[in-house]
Design a protein around this motif. Structure first.
Motif, PDB file in Angstrom:
ATOM      1  N   THR A 159       3.269  14.904   4.557  1.00 19.15           N
ATOM      2  CA  THR A 159       3.437  13.658   3.819  1.00 19.15           C
ATOM      3  C   THR A 159       3.301  12.464   4.755  1.00 19.15           C
ATOM      4  OG1 THR A 159       5.836  13.604   4.139  1.00 19.15           O
ATOM      5  CG2 THR A 159       5.014  14.720   2.160  1.00 19.15           C
ATOM      6  N   GLY A 160       3.158  11.287   4.150  1.00 16.70           N
ATOM      7  CA  GLY A 160       3.176  10.023   4.870  1.00 16.70           C
ATOM      8  C   GLY A 160       4.101   9.068   4.135  1.00 16.70           C
ATOM      9  N   SER A 161       4.484   8.002   4.777  1.00 20.75           N
ATOM     10  CA  SER A 161       5.420   7.043   4.191  1.00 20.75           C
ATOM     11  C   SER A 161       4.696   5.783   3.723  1.00 20.75           C
ATOM     12  CB  SER A 161       6.496   6.648   5.213  1.00 20.75           C
ATOM     13  OG  SER A 161       7.288   7.769   5.552  1.00 20.75           O
ATOM     14  N   VAL A 162       5.221   5.197   2.655  1.00 23.45           N
ATOM     15  CA  VAL A 162       4.751   3.909   2.139  1.00 23.45           C
ATOM     16  C   VAL A 162       5.959   2.997   2.013  1.00 23.45           C
ATOM     17  CG1 VAL A 162       3.730   2.691   0.171  1.00 23.45           C
ATOM     18  CG2 VAL A 162       2.789   4.900   0.910  1.00 23.45           C
ATOM     19  N   GLU A 163       5.873   1.801   2.580  1.00 20.50           N
ATOM     20  CA  GLU A 163       6.997   0.869   2.548  1.00 20.50           C
ATOM     21  C   GLU A 163       6.519  -0.529   2.182  1.00 20.50           C
ATOM     22  OE1 GLU A 163       8.940   0.966   6.308  1.00 20.50           O
ATOM     23  OE2 GLU A 163       9.865   2.929   5.979  1.00 20.50           O
ATOM     24  N   GLY A 164       7.414  -1.307   1.571  1.00 20.36           N
ATOM     25  CA  GLY A 164       7.084  -2.684   1.223  1.00 20.36           C
ATOM     26  C   GLY A 164       8.316  -3.453   0.805  1.00 20.36           C
ATOM     27  N   ILE A 165       8.136  -4.746   0.502  1.00 16.67           N
ATOM     28  CA  ILE A 165       9.230  -5.626   0.089  1.00 16.67           C
ATOM     29  C   ILE A 165       8.810  -6.388  -1.163  1.00 16.67           C
ATOM     30  CG2 ILE A 165      10.663  -7.609   0.728  1.00 16.67           C
ATOM     31  CD1 ILE A 165      10.332  -6.786   3.646  1.00 16.67           C
ATOM     32  N   VAL A 215       1.026  10.100  -7.939  1.00 19.72           N
ATOM     33  CA  VAL A 215       1.153   9.316  -9.168  1.00 19.72           C
ATOM     34  C   VAL A 215       2.414   9.687  -9.949  1.00 19.72           C
ATOM     35  CG1 VAL A 215      -0.226  10.926 -10.554  1.00 19.72           C
ATOM     36  CG2 VAL A 215      -0.097   8.520 -11.209  1.00 19.72           C
ATOM     37  N   GLY A 216       3.118   8.660 -10.446  1.00 17.87           N
ATOM     38  CA  GLY A 216       4.336   8.878 -11.208  1.00 17.87           C
ATOM     39  C   GLY A 216       5.606   8.713 -10.409  1.00 17.87           C
ATOM     40  N   ALA A 217       5.516   8.782  -9.077  1.00 20.78           N
ATOM     41  CA  ALA A 217       6.723   8.598  -8.258  1.00 20.78           C
ATOM     42  C   ALA A 217       7.268   7.192  -8.482  1.00 20.78           C
ATOM     43  CB  ALA A 217       6.393   8.813  -6.780  1.00 20.78           C
ATOM     44  N   THR A 218       8.592   7.083  -8.626  1.00 15.54           N
ATOM     45  CA  THR A 218       9.227   5.800  -8.970  1.00 15.54           C
ATOM     46  C   THR A 218      10.463   5.575  -8.117  1.00 15.54           C
ATOM     47  OG1 THR A 218       8.493   6.045 -11.271  1.00 15.54           O
ATOM     48  CG2 THR A 218      10.231   4.437 -10.844  1.00 15.54           C
ATOM     49  N   VAL A 219      10.628   4.356  -7.614  1.00 16.19           N
ATOM     50  CA  VAL A 219      11.833   3.965  -6.889  1.00 16.19           C
ATOM     51  C   VAL A 219      12.223   2.553  -7.324  1.00 16.19           C
ATOM     52  CG1 VAL A 219      11.339   5.391  -4.871  1.00 16.19           C
ATOM     53  CG2 VAL A 219      10.519   3.031  -4.943  1.00 16.19           C
ATOM     54  N   THR A 220      13.430   2.128  -6.982  1.00 16.85           N
ATOM     55  CA  THR A 220      13.856   0.748  -7.213  1.00 16.85           C
ATOM     56  C   THR A 220      14.230   0.119  -5.882  1.00 16.85           C
ATOM     57  OG1 THR A 220      16.121   1.478  -7.648  1.00 16.85           O
ATOM     58  CG2 THR A 220      14.680   1.164  -9.555  1.00 16.85           C
ATOM     59  N   THR A 221      14.058  -1.187  -5.798  1.00 15.82           N
ATOM     60  CA  THR A 221      14.344  -1.879  -4.548  1.00 15.82           C
ATOM     61  C   THR A 221      15.845  -2.055  -4.361  1.00 15.82           C
ATOM     62  OG1 THR A 221      14.117  -4.009  -5.669  1.00 15.82           O
ATOM     63  CG2 THR A 221      12.168  -3.126  -4.572  1.00 15.82           C
ATOM     64  N   GLY A 222      16.250  -2.111  -3.100  1.00 17.05           N
ATOM     65  CA  GLY A 222      17.644  -2.361  -2.779  1.00 17.05           C
ATOM     66  C   GLY A 222      17.935  -3.854  -2.726  1.00 17.05           C
ATOM     67  N   ALA A 223      19.110  -4.216  -2.238  1.00 16.80           N
ATOM     68  CA  ALA A 223      19.507  -5.621  -2.172  1.00 16.80           C
ATOM     69  C   ALA A 223      18.591  -6.423  -1.264  1.00 16.80           C
ATOM     70  CB  ALA A 223      20.959  -5.721  -1.692  1.00 16.80           C
ATOM     71  N   ASP A 224      17.954  -5.746  -0.307  1.00 17.47           N
ATOM     72  CA  ASP A 224      17.035  -6.426   0.611  1.00 17.47           C
ATOM     73  C   ASP A 224      15.604  -6.467   0.087  1.00 17.47           C
ATOM     74  OD1 ASP A 224      16.510  -3.736   0.801  1.00 17.47           O
ATOM     75  OD2 ASP A 224      16.815  -3.582   2.964  1.00 17.47           O
ATOM     76  N   GLY A 225      15.389  -5.959  -1.148  1.00 13.23           N
ATOM     77  CA  GLY A 225      14.052  -5.971  -1.737  1.00 13.23           C
ATOM     78  C   GLY A 225      13.119  -4.901  -1.212  1.00 13.23           C
ATOM     79  N   VAL A 226      13.609  -3.992  -0.353  1.00 15.84           N
ATOM     80  CA  VAL A 226      12.763  -2.984   0.292  1.00 15.84           C
ATOM     81  C   VAL A 226      12.640  -1.736  -0.592  1.00 15.84           C
ATOM     82  CG1 VAL A 226      12.570  -1.422   2.285  1.00 15.84           C
ATOM     83  CG2 VAL A 226      13.309  -3.792   2.609  1.00 15.84           C
ATOM     84  N   TYR A 227      11.449  -1.128  -0.602  1.00 16.83           N
ATOM     85  CA  TYR A 227      11.244   0.162  -1.259  1.00 16.83           C
ATOM     86  C   TYR A 227      10.525   1.111  -0.298  1.00 16.83           C
ATOM     87  CZ  TYR A 227       6.494  -1.617  -2.083  1.00 16.83           C
ATOM     88  OH  TYR A 227       5.220  -2.137  -1.915  1.00 16.83           O
ATOM     89  N   HIS A 228      10.672   2.434  -0.531  1.00 16.42           N
ATOM     90  CA  HIS A 228      10.107   3.445   0.371  1.00 16.42           C
ATOM     91  C   HIS A 228       9.694   4.676  -0.428  1.00 16.42           C
ATOM     92  CE1 HIS A 228       9.816   5.846   4.153  1.00 16.42           C
ATOM     93  NE2 HIS A 228      10.159   6.832   3.326  1.00 16.42           N
ATOM     94  N   PHE A 229       8.508   5.191  -0.150  1.00 18.96           N
ATOM     95  CA  PHE A 229       8.020   6.443  -0.733  1.00 18.96           C
ATOM     96  C   PHE A 229       7.629   7.401   0.386  1.00 18.96           C
ATOM     97  CE2 PHE A 229       6.843   3.457  -4.166  1.00 18.96           C
ATOM     98  CZ  PHE A 229       7.303   4.134  -5.287  1.00 18.96           C
TER      99      PHE A 229
END
Length: 344
Positions: free
Chosen positions: A75-81, A112-126
């Motif tokens: 796997t690899g990681s995907v991150e953003g704000i 496709v279909g993977a879902t997350v919600t951002t934390g208080a800092d607006g960050v998300y990670h897959f």
């Protein structure tokens, strides 16, 4: 001693593979070759050393294996704000910043279909399988946006550019406009009048001024309801507040009349006798000849002579009462005044 070697129970379990025929013959051959040298030494220590050496060679060579390669990451990681824009809530400004609870969904690729919600800092990670991907950001009351296509690399982190979501009401729409003509009470154009439409108490949808011919044309790309408010005002004139229909291709044209104020004064007696109670009103005269009577909230310069009475139902007039002989000045907002003399 060779007979003892034939007993497999005396061998370590790691060497039991030697008891097939071919391996046993190889072992005996190794021991025999070693024995020849030991006879010359004629010591029991040499015999034991020969046997141990043969075992080490036979077992060691049989058990040697090439080192295995470390496992490869799958796997690899995907991150953003995710941020939100600055916006008003009950006239309180919420500054732009990280958005908590934004929903981020993978819309393309192996994950496709993977879902997350951002934390208080607006960050998300897959953590996603290698390959192409795209994500969608959304939040209640805010716009939904799609990312550009990108690629997940195994055992690597892909950074997605920070995104700022706007309130739905702030997302631009097709340009719409309101045009109009502003005339005074005698039908003459009113230049330099301000025409505007408000999105809320503090935000303009559109605004502009009338030209020398009294015409205006205001445009906007802000979202709007089907009925849009319109205000036209100029100092020294009445203020127009109305509304226009604004659906689909919104380009309404209106004619607005602003009456020019000719004069204003306080309507009340200039003289009173002690004990008199009389109303005092404000009067405005316009350029079309009309007059408007309104309540005038006045103050007395000499309350011991003329006293302003409490404002009571039916609230149609403001009353003053003469208390003693003398003079007093009644003043109202806008610089209006009235001199009153009280007689016994």
């Amino acid at each position: 001693m060779l007979t003892l070697m034939a007993d497999s129970e005396m061998w370590p379990s790691s060497c039991t593979h030697l008891w097939d025929v071919s391996r046993r013959q190889r072992l005996l051959s190794l021991v025999t070759s070693r024995w020849a040298g030991v006879v010359k030494l004629r010591t029991i220590q040499g015999v034991i050393a020969a046997i141990v050496s043969a075992l080490a060679i036979a077992c060691g060579s049989a058990n040697q294996t090439a080192p295995s390669a470390p496992p490869q990451s799958q796997t690899g990681s995907v991150e953003g704000i995710v941020n939100h824009e600055s916006y008003l809530t009950n006239r309180i400004v919420n500054p732009a910043g990280p958005m908590s609870g934004a929903r981020v969904v993978v819309t393309e690729g192996p994950g496709v279909g993977a879902t997350v919600t951002t934390g208080a800092d607006g960050v998300y990670h897959f953590d996603l399988p290698p390959g192409p991907f795209r994500v969608r950001w959304s939040a209640e009351f805010f716009e939904t946006r799609e990312s550009d296509a990108s690629t997940v690399q195994a055992a690597a982190t892909t950074k997605v550019a920070t995104v700022t979501l706007r309130l739905q009401r702030n997302v631009p729409v097709a340009e719409w406009s309101i045009s109009g003509l502003v005339l005074d009470g005698r039908g003459s154009p009113v230049p330099d009048a301000l025409a505007y439409s408000l999105a809320d108490m503090l935000t303009y949808n559109a605004a502009g001024q009338t030209d020398a011919a009294g015409r205006f044309h205001i445009t906007s790309t802000r979202q709007h309801p089907d009925i849009v408010g319109l205000t036209v005002e100029k100092r020294g004139y009445t203020t127009y507040q109305g509304s226009v229909a604004c659906v689909e291709a919104c380009t309404p044209t209106v004619t607005v009349r602003l009456l020019r104020i000719v004069r204003e004064w306080l309507d009340g007696p200039s003289s009173m006798r002690v004990g008199d109670v009389v109303p005092v009103d404000g009067v405005t005269e316009y350029d079309d000849g009309s007059r408007v009577l309104a309540r005038a909230f006045v103050e007395s310069s000499n309350p011991s002579v003329v006293q302003v009475q409490p404002f009571v139902s039916p609230y149609e007039h403001v009353y003053v009462k003469a208390l003693a002989p003398g003079t007093a000045t009644l003043s109202a907002i806008g610089g209006l005044s009235l001199q009153v003399r009280v007689y016994p």
